[in-house]
Design a protein around this motif. Structure first.
Motif, PDB file in Angstrom:
ATOM      1  N   ARG A  45       0.847  -1.187   0.000  1.00 54.27           N
ATOM      2  CA  ARG A  45       0.000   0.000   0.000  1.00 54.27           C
ATOM      3  C   ARG A  45       0.889   1.245   0.000  1.00 54.27           C
ATOM      4  O   ARG A  45       1.839   1.348   0.779  1.00 54.27           O
ATOM      5  N   GLU A  46       0.554   2.191  -0.864  1.00 49.46           N
ATOM      6  CA  GLU A  46       1.414   3.343  -1.142  1.00 49.46           C
ATOM      7  C   GLU A  46       0.671   4.640  -0.830  1.00 49.46           C
ATOM      8  O   GLU A  46      -0.484   4.823  -1.238  1.00 49.46           O
ATOM      9  N   PHE A  47       1.339   5.545  -0.142  1.00 47.27           N
ATOM     10  CA  PHE A  47       0.781   6.855   0.173  1.00 47.27           C
ATOM     11  C   PHE A  47       0.717   7.700  -1.091  1.00 47.27           C
ATOM     12  O   PHE A  47       1.692   7.763  -1.862  1.00 47.27           O
ATOM     13  N   VAL A  48      -0.430   8.390  -1.307  1.00 45.12           N
ATOM     14  CA  VAL A  48      -0.531   9.275  -2.467  1.00 45.12           C
ATOM     15  C   VAL A  48      -0.946  10.701  -2.102  1.00 45.12           C
ATOM     16  O   VAL A  48      -0.750  11.616  -2.915  1.00 45.12           O
ATOM     17  N   ALA A  49      -1.541  10.903  -0.937  1.00 44.74           N
ATOM     18  CA  ALA A  49      -1.908  12.274  -0.557  1.00 44.74           C
ATOM     19  C   ALA A  49      -2.291  12.309   0.914  1.00 44.74           C
ATOM     20  O   ALA A  49      -2.860  11.346   1.434  1.00 44.74           O
ATOM     21  N   GLY A  50      -1.978  13.423   1.568  1.00 47.06           N
ATOM     22  CA  GLY A  50      -2.353  13.594   2.964  1.00 47.06           C
ATOM     23  C   GLY A  50      -2.842  15.003   3.208  1.00 47.06           C
ATOM     24  O   GLY A  50      -2.483  15.937   2.491  1.00 47.06           O
ATOM     25  N   ILE A  51      -3.673  15.143   4.242  1.00 49.60           N
ATOM     26  CA  ILE A  51      -4.223  16.447   4.575  1.00 49.60           C
ATOM     27  C   ILE A  51      -4.355  16.541   6.085  1.00 49.60           C
ATOM     28  O   ILE A  51      -4.739  15.598   6.765  1.00 49.60           O
ATOM     29  N   ARG A  52      -4.013  17.726   6.612  1.00 49.36           N
ATOM     30  CA  ARG A  52      -4.101  17.971   8.053  1.00 49.36           C
ATOM     31  C   ARG A  52      -4.585  19.399   8.295  1.00 49.36           C
ATOM     32  O   ARG A  52      -4.587  20.215   7.372  1.00 49.36           O
TER      33      ARG A  52
END
Length: 127
Positions: A45-52
């Motif tokens: 599983r690969e990270f593609v976007a994050g939001i905080r």
């Protein structure tokens, strides 16, 4: 508890755009870290976007920087992933994830940091 439901995937052609949606229930996602990940067959599983921080802080890996955009609409308690200029390598099942914990920048990119996951939505990019 947070329930997440993704939608918006499908079969598209290379170069097309797609917007994925992630509807949350159980608690507000306006102030919790959320992420989009993807998993292709036989791959991790690969990270593609994050939001905080209610959307004031977004980040992406180099592989999608400039093509993908994550956003949150607090009124709909939903997070979105706009994907442009899609490539064959973007083919995967896409998952949204959330956690009630504070995450560092590095932790935000690790799927193990998230407690809640949606069921995933398939995006297939054809040539």
């Amino acid at each position: 508890q947070v329930q997440l439901v993704e939608s918006g995937g499908g079969l598209v052609q290379a170069g097309d755009s797609v917007r994925l949606s992630c509807a949350a229930s159980g608690r507000s996602v306006s102030n919790v870290p959320m992420g989009w990940f993807r998993q292709a067959p036989g791959k991790e599983r690969e990270f593609v976007a994050g939001i905080r921080w209610s959307g004031s802080n977004t980040y992406y890996p180099d592989s999608v920087e400039g093509r993908f955009a994550i956003s949150v609409v607090n009124a709909k308690n939903s997070v979105y992933l706009q994907m442009n200029s899609l490539q064959l390598a973007d083919t995967a099942v896409y998952y949204c994830a959330a956690t009630s914990n504070r995450l560092s920048y590095a932790q935000s990119r690790d799927p193990k940091s998230y407690d809640y996951w949606g069921q995933g939505t398939q995006v297939t990019v054809s040539s």
